[in-house]
Design a protein around this motif. Structure first.
Motif, mmCIF file in Angstrom:
data_model
loop_
_atom_site.group_PDB
_atom_site.id
_atom_site.type_symbol
_atom_site.label_atom_id
_atom_site.label_comp_id
_atom_site.label_asym_id
_atom_site.label_seq_id
_atom_site.Cartn_x
_atom_site.Cartn_y
_atom_site.Cartn_z
ATOM 1 N N LEU A 74 0.838 -1.204 0.000
ATOM 2 C CA LEU A 74 0.000 0.000 0.000
ATOM 3 C C LEU A 74 0.874 1.255 0.000
ATOM 4 N N TRP A 75 1.973 1.193 0.725
ATOM 5 C CA TRP A 75 2.881 2.340 0.768
ATOM 6 C C TRP A 75 3.496 2.594 -0.614
ATOM 7 N N VAL A 76 3.901 1.545 -1.291
ATOM 8 C CA VAL A 76 4.461 1.695 -2.643
ATOM 9 C C VAL A 76 3.418 2.274 -3.580
ATOM 10 N N TYR A 77 2.237 1.778 -3.465
ATOM 11 C CA TYR A 77 1.156 2.263 -4.334
ATOM 12 C C TYR A 77 0.923 3.761 -4.098
ATOM 13 N N ALA A 78 0.893 4.101 -2.820
ATOM 14 C CA ALA A 78 0.661 5.521 -2.491
ATOM 15 C C ALA A 78 1.816 6.386 -2.977
ATOM 16 N N LEU A 79 3.028 5.848 -2.856
ATOM 17 C CA LEU A 79 4.216 6.620 -3.245
ATOM 18 C C LEU A 79 4.274 6.835 -4.747
ATOM 19 N N THR A 80 3.960 5.814 -5.482
ATOM 20 C CA THR A 80 4.126 5.910 -6.936
ATOM 21 C C THR A 80 2.908 6.521 -7.613
ATOM 22 N N ALA A 81 1.780 6.257 -7.087
ATOM 23 C CA ALA A 81 0.570 6.788 -7.724
ATOM 24 C C ALA A 81 0.128 8.091 -7.080
ATOM 25 N N ASN A 82 0.880 8.483 -6.073
ATOM 26 C CA ASN A 82 0.535 9.710 -5.355
ATOM 27 C C ASN A 82 -0.931 9.694 -4.937
ATOM 28 N N GLU A 83 -1.340 8.546 -4.489
ATOM 29 C CA GLU A 83 -2.728 8.389 -4.075
ATOM 30 C C GLU A 83 -2.790 8.289 -2.562
ATOM 31 N N ARG A 84 -3.911 8.735 -2.058
ATOM 32 C CA ARG A 84 -4.111 8.601 -0.614
ATOM 33 C C ARG A 84 -5.174 7.584 -0.270
ATOM 34 N N ARG A 85 -5.772 7.015 -1.304
ATOM 35 C CA ARG A 85 -6.769 6.002 -1.039
ATOM 36 C C ARG A 85 -6.641 4.898 -2.083
ATOM 37 N N VAL A 86 -7.159 3.794 -1.752
ATOM 38 C CA VAL A 86 -7.152 2.658 -2.673
ATOM 39 C C VAL A 86 -8.554 2.483 -3.216
ATOM 40 N N VAL A 87 -8.654 2.572 -4.514
ATOM 41 C CA VAL A 87 -9.957 2.402 -5.155
ATOM 42 C C VAL A 87 -9.969 1.040 -5.830
ATOM 43 N N THR A 88 -10.881 0.263 -5.420
ATOM 44 C CA THR A 88 -10.977 -1.073 -6.005
ATOM 45 C C THR A 88 -11.913 -1.031 -7.199
ATOM 46 N N THR A 89 -11.351 -1.184 -8.400
ATOM 47 C CA THR A 89 -12.199 -1.225 -9.577
ATOM 48 C C THR A 89 -12.273 -2.643 -10.139
ATOM 49 N N TYR A 90 -11.313 -3.408 -9.797
ATOM 50 C CA TYR A 90 -11.359 -4.802 -10.212
ATOM 51 C C TYR A 90 -10.568 -5.614 -9.180
ATOM 52 N N THR A 91 -10.840 -6.852 -9.175
ATOM 53 C CA THR A 91 -10.066 -7.728 -8.282
ATOM 54 C C THR A 91 -9.515 -8.889 -9.091
ATOM 55 N N SER A 92 -8.376 -9.274 -8.737
ATOM 56 C CA SER A 92 -7.787 -10.463 -9.347
ATOM 57 C C SER A 92 -7.245 -11.301 -8.208
ATOM 58 N N GLU A 93 -7.907 -12.367 -7.987
ATOM 59 C CA GLU A 93 -7.551 -13.151 -6.801
ATOM 60 C C GLU A 93 -6.762 -14.406 -7.174
ATOM 61 N N LEU A 94 -5.896 -14.733 -6.315
ATOM 62 C CA LEU A 94 -5.228 -16.027 -6.451
ATOM 63 C C LEU A 94 -6.215 -17.125 -6.026
ATOM 64 N N SER A 95 -5.976 -18.301 -6.470
ATOM 65 C CA SER A 95 -6.836 -19.416 -6.038
ATOM 66 C C SER A 95 -6.725 -19.559 -4.526
#
Lengths: 194, 708
Positions: free
Chosen positions: B684-705
């Motif tokens: 989450l920290w990497v995502y925030a750092l690179t995308a300059n985002e402060r929230r996580v928006v779930t638009t799709y999910t890709s799950e492992l089995s």
């Protein structure tokens, strides 16, 4: 001249006492014969098959003995090849595989007894190759290898024999537990020092 | 006149013929032929055993076959097979005619047990079951008189082995048998009684005069399947008692003129394999005795001394000898043990514990190995030792004892490592690596205790270009696993054909260049410097460049959103205190704190128990050391469990913590020394750092089995 007519075979006149004795003897003989017949009839009653089996066992023992004596005689003369040939002829004639294996083992016993243990082992190895049923061969090889201090091979064949106890060759009626104990015993011997 | 005499002769001829037939008829009642005994000369040093076979009607045809096979086995290799032991046999059931001969047929005179004897086998083949179980006839007597056929055999026998599967029939025959037995005893013979699935009281009475005295009786299984083994044991045992072996040469009888003192010198040896074991694991002690004289066959008593030497006590020359053994004239083996404890420092340093095997040694018997389990109350560092003691190691009366150098097993510990939240991957290279790690392997220890296997494990997968040994994937060894084969606990370990590991594609990959990515965000040229001992502060944010080696003290990242990246590519960063992210609530991605350490070497000292940080050892050394201030490891040092939360990349990872892996329950056994926890906040920290985002928006999910 008057010729007396003579009977050629004329029984002597016997006294009463002698007649009694003869009668008793005849009676004894009659009783004995009857008794023997009754006893034998009773023993043989329904035992015809058993009699046949018994006679077969004796014949086989005699035949095995002849082979063994012949082979031993050849070895004592130094004709080891001839001793081998004595058994080979019997093995070739024999149709039953288990009996062939027994003949190989008999030859192996002759070789072992006359101081040729490794020739004996090689002989039983031939028997081992005759059949998928390894019981007799494995049982003999395990003991032979142990006596030659080859404990690794002995353990291998004790285990094989133990796995084969269901074999019809197992006329000793050994159970697997017997061979498991033999394996453990030989493994203890492996720790010996000389 | 003459005619009368002639007629008398002729008249009597039929009578004589009938008398002859009568005699022949009686003779015809007698059974089979037998080989009569010969009167051979007895040689001293031989042991002769006569086996008496029960051929009563209760012995079935199959039993007779099994009996014959087992008896023939005595003459083969592995049987008695001894040219000093001779065997004869006679048989019995009940002869209704009670004639003086014949009722013990078939029989056979003595033959050597070394080699199959044709005549003996042929006589044995003539055994046939019929009749009762006349105990008196079994002992070759009828109405108090001995069978003259058997007398020549009985007169030369040392041991009569009387086998029967039934009670005496007629019942009164046991009295006659008892009298016959007493006659044999008076002649110096021994009688053994073999009971084949039948009660012992009658045999006891015949042999010993009392139904309750079972001396010299033994049992054979009801189907005869142990007959050869039992007969061999019983006959050889009794032969040894009657003809004891020479005390100087076990292969000669005591009466042999060659039984005399032959010089010998014996050396005891013991070894332990392996030399380090955990509590509950087993070690094998191997014992042997070597004889410096191959022309002697001595027979000696041996025993073993067990010692426990406490942790930290040096054993040195006390129980280790230059030539491998020590001679002693103590009063007893126990006295030797007590003396050694005293030399080691007394009861506070060492103690005598239960020893291993003891017995009689000859060159042909040897000594078996001993399996010993480390006791549950053993402490790590203790040593469990064995010493082999020989009594009378030479033909002389002194020395009285000779004992070996001790073989010891040290109680050790096998620390484990757990990896949570991510994979273990070896074999990839940093982008600046000139040397590729194509043969990298994963190898960790396992411990088998009771019914479970314990070891290191990863929650997810394991990948390596080399083999993977011991470490489990998919948490396969969590809490221990009943299986002992690695395949069972390696379901997420990448494999190639039959080997776990050897997944060569791994070696072609590269470790993501975290340094490059961060240096694109932060400006190295304007970054402030760290040097020496660094005390992190809440005001520290962003990139810091190390000027030489630095040491970080403990710090808790309780300031929301505090990110520190330490860049020390050619230096060593030493972590001397816990670095933690704090437990405050966060309401946006921007509040997640992170510490990234990029260095040549990263050292974590022994007092640290938690490091929440990215550890990137990408320098020339590329080493991470989890207990850098200690060089000599023991369970007394580096004993704190260490948890590292965050990604870890390195060229060398030295896992030196010693915590856990001890104790007697599964939880204790599964406690790791190090835990590597790849927690989601790093993503989450990497995502925030690179995308300059402060929230996580779930638009799709890709799950492992799902993983169960």
């Amino acid at each position: 001249m008057k010729h007396k007519k003579q009977r050629r075979f004329q029984l002597p006149r016997l006294s009463f006492r002698i007649k009694v004795v003869l009668g008793v003897i005849a009676a004894l003989i009659l009783i004995t014969v009857v008794t023997v017949v009754i006893i034998r009839l009773q023993a043989g009653k329904g035992n015809t098959e058993a009699d046949d089996q018994y006679q077969q066992i004796i014949r086989e023992a005699e035949a095995d003995g002849r082979l063994r004596n012949q082979a031993k005689a050849e070895i004592s003369k130094g004709n080891e090849a001839a001793a081998d040939e004595v058994y080979q002829q019997a093995i070739v004639k024999e149709r039953d595989v288990n009996k062939k294996i027994e003949l190989y083992i008999d030859l192996a016993n002759v070789l072992y007894d006359t101081g040729r243990p490794y020739d004996a082992i090689d002989t039983v190895k031939k028997a081992e190759a005759l059949s998928d049923d390894k019981f007799l061969a494995a049982d003999w090889l395990s003991r032979a290898y142990e006596s030659q201090d080859d404990y690794v091979s002995a353990i291998k064949y004790y285990k094989l024999a133990g796995q084969s106890v269901a074999s019809p060759q197992n006329e000793y009626l050994f159970e697997k537990s017997y061979y498991d104990r033999e394996v453990a015993r030989v493994m203890r011997l492996q720790g010996r020092g000389n | 006149m003459i005619v009368r005499r002639k007629n008398s002769f002729i008249a009597l001829l039929p009578l004589m013929t009938m008398l002859g037939l009568f005699i022949a008829a009686i003779a015809g009642l007698v059974g089979v032929n037998s080989t009569p005994a010969s009167a051979a000369t007895i040689e001293p040093g031989f042991c002769r055993a006569s086996i008496v076979f029960d051929r009563s009607s209760s012995v079935g045809t199959k039993d007779l076959l099994t009996l014959r096979k087992h008896v023939e086995r005595l003459f083969q290799v592995g049987g008695i097979y001894d040219d000093k032991v001779e065997l004869a046999f006679w048989s019995f059931s009940s002869n209704p005619y009670r004639k003086p001969v014949g009722y013990n047929n078939p029989l056979h005179d003595f033959v050597s047990s070394k080699g199959v004897h044709v005549g003996f086998s042929q006589s044995l083949a003539k055994l046939r079951a019929f009749g009762g179980t006349n105990y008196e006839q079994a002992l070759a007597h009828a109405d108090g008189k001995q069978n003259s056929d058997v007398k020549p055999i009985a007169d030369r026998t040392d041991i009569i082995v009387f086998l029967t599967d039934g009670m005496p029939s007629p019942a009164g025959s046991r009295e006659g048998a008892r009298k016959a037995a007493l006659k044999y005893y008076a002649e110096g013979r021994t009688i053994l009684g073999g009971l084949i699935g039948t009660t012992s009281r009658h045999m006891n009475y015949v042999l010993n005069g009392s139904e309750k005295n079972g001396t010299n009786t033994f049992n054979v299984s009801g189907n005869y399947n142990d007959l050869s083994l039992v007969l061999k044991q019983q006959i050889l045992k009794k032969c040894n008692e009657l003809n004891p072996p020479c005390e100087y040469n076990a292969e000669l009888p005591a009466t042999s003129p060659d039984c005399k003192v032959t010089p010998y010198t014996l050396t005891p040896i013991v070894s332990a394999n392996p030399s380090i074991r955990e509590v509950g694991e087993s070690v094998s002690y191997a014992y042997s005795i070597t004889n410096g004289r191959t022309d002697s066959r001595p027979k000696v008593n041996y025993s073993t001394i067990g010692l426990r030497v406490n942790s930290g006590v040096s054993t040195g020359p006390v129980i280790g000898y230059t030539n491998g053994y020590k001679d002693d004239s103590s009063s007893s083996v126990a006295a030797i043990g007590n003396s050694l404890v005293a030399q080691l420092g007394g009861s506070s340093k060492a103690a005598v514990v239960s020893g291993g095997p003891s017995g009689v040694w000859t060159p042909s018997t040897g000594i078996g190995a001993e399996s010993f389990a480390i006791p549950a109350d053993a402490r790590v560092g203790d040593k469990y030792c064995r010493i082999l003691v020989i009594e009378k190691p030479t033909e002389a009366n002194n020395p009285k004892y000779r004992y070996s150098s001790a073989a010891c097993v040290a109680v050790g510990s096998k620390p484990k490592v757990h990896v949570y939240g991510g994979d273990v991957q070896v074999g990839r290279s940093f982008t600046n690596d000139s040397v590729r790690s194509l043969g990298s392997i994963v190898r960790t220890s396992t411990t088998r205790l009771g019914t479970k296997t314990f070891g290191s494990w990863s929650e997810y997968g394991i990948m390596a270009p080399g083999t993977i040994t011991g470490m489990a994937s998919r948490a396969g060894l969590q809490g221990g696993n009943m299986a002992s084969t690695q395949n069972i606990w390696s379901s997420l370990s990448f494999a190639n054909e039959e080997t776990i590991g050897e997944f060569n594609d791994v070696a072609s990959g590269w470790i993501p260049d975290i340094t490059d990515a961060l240096l694109r965000i932060y400006d190295k040229a304007t970054a402030p410097r760290y040097s020496g001992n660094v005390a992190l502060q809440p005001t520290h944010k962003g990139l810091y460049v190390a000027s030489g080696d630095i040491t970080l003290g403990s710090y808790d990242f309780s300031t929301p959103g505090q990110t520190i990246v330490i860049y020390a590519p050619s230096s060593t960063v030493t972590i001397n205190g816990n670095l933690t992210y704090g437990s405050q609530r966060m309401s946006s991605l921007g509040e997640i704190p992170q510490l990234v350490i990029i260095a040549d070497r990263i050292n974590i000292t022994s007092g640290v128990s938690r490091v929440d940080a990215w550890l990137v050892a990408s320098g020339e050394s590329g080493r991470i050391d989890t207990c850098s201030d200690i060089t000599a490891l023991s369970v007394l040092v580096c004993e704190k469990q260490l948890t590292i939360t965050g990604p870890v990349t390195a060229k060398q990872l030295l896992l030196k913590r010693t915590a856990g892996a001890q104790g007697s329950d599964d939880i204790s056994r599964d406690t790791p020394a190090e835990i590597f926890n790849m927690r989601a906040d790093a993503y989450l920290w990497v995502y925030a750092l690179t995308a300059n985002e402060r929230r996580v928006v779930t638009t799709y999910t890709s799950e492992l089995s799902p993983r169960f």
